[in-house]
Design an enzyme around this catalytic site. Structure first.
Site: not given
Length: 213
Positions: A13, A88, A127, A160, A171
């Site tokens: 987003k 949020r 990633r 990471r 998350r």
């Protein structure tokens, strides 16, 4: 044109928000950026926010909305803005709504970049980052020329902690608990528009533009 971007962490987003801002020449506003700007400039609102942040506390919704309203009152927001990362939660959305109503204003679109959890976990766990120069890669989509080595500076690439599957899962859990209810909130207001975030970046952007136009 006042837009809120919704979507799970890793749905893309933020990238879409930047592209919308560029196309329509409106500011891309993230709460993190405006907190930092206010603190750096030493504004009264920035000083208040800093007191909470220094203690590792969340900035209260009312103060966050005050800082946000101060930002959207600026001249460059006259034709609209894209909010990224706020609201949020339902309480934040309600405080924002009340504040905008008080100014005779409202949000025009809430755009949900919809990506299933399993896609996000796969996307983020692929990633790789170079801690030395900050370059980022993806094992499938943007692989380095030599596996595990940064093209730019030759240092070792790492996964990471933020991108590890178990962290991403946590998350996503928080997102579904706190932020997912906003989908219903904005659906009831008749301003929610969902796009398929599993498509490539340009295709997702094309879907968003067709909604806005």
């Amino acid at each position: 044109m006042k837009i809120i971007m919704l979507g799970a962490p890793g749905a893309g987003k933020g990238t879409q928000a930047k592209m919308i801002a560029e196309k329509y020449a409106i500011p891309h506003i993230s709460t993190g950026d405006i907190f930092r700007a206010n603190i750096k400039e030493g504004t009264k609102l920035g000083e208040e926010a800093k007191q909470y942040m220094d203690q590792g506390l969340l900035v209260p919704d009312e103060l966050t909305v005050k800082i946000l309203l101060d930002r959207v009152a600026k001249e460059d927001c006259r034709n609209g803005y894209v909010l990224d990362g706020f609201p949020r939660t339902i309480p934040q959305a309600e405080v924002l709504d009340q504040a905008l109503n008080g100014l005779g204003d409202k949000i025009d679109y809430a755009i949900d970049v919809n990506v299933p959890d399993e896609n996000i976990i796969k996307r983020m766990s692929g990633r790789r980052a170079c801690l030395s120069c900050g370059a980022t890669y993806h094992v499938e989509h943007i692989p380095p020329q030599k596996e595990g080595i940064c093209d730019t500076c030759g240092e070792k690439l790492v996964l990471r902690d933020d991108d590890k599957p178990e962290t991403v899962q946590n998350r996503l859990h928080v997102y579904h608990e706190q932020t997912q209810p906003l989908i219903d909130f904005y659906t009831q207001k008749g301003i929610l528009k969902a796009v398929d975030g599993t498509k490539d970046m340009e295709a997702v952007f094309h879907s968003i533009v067709s909604i806005l136009e």
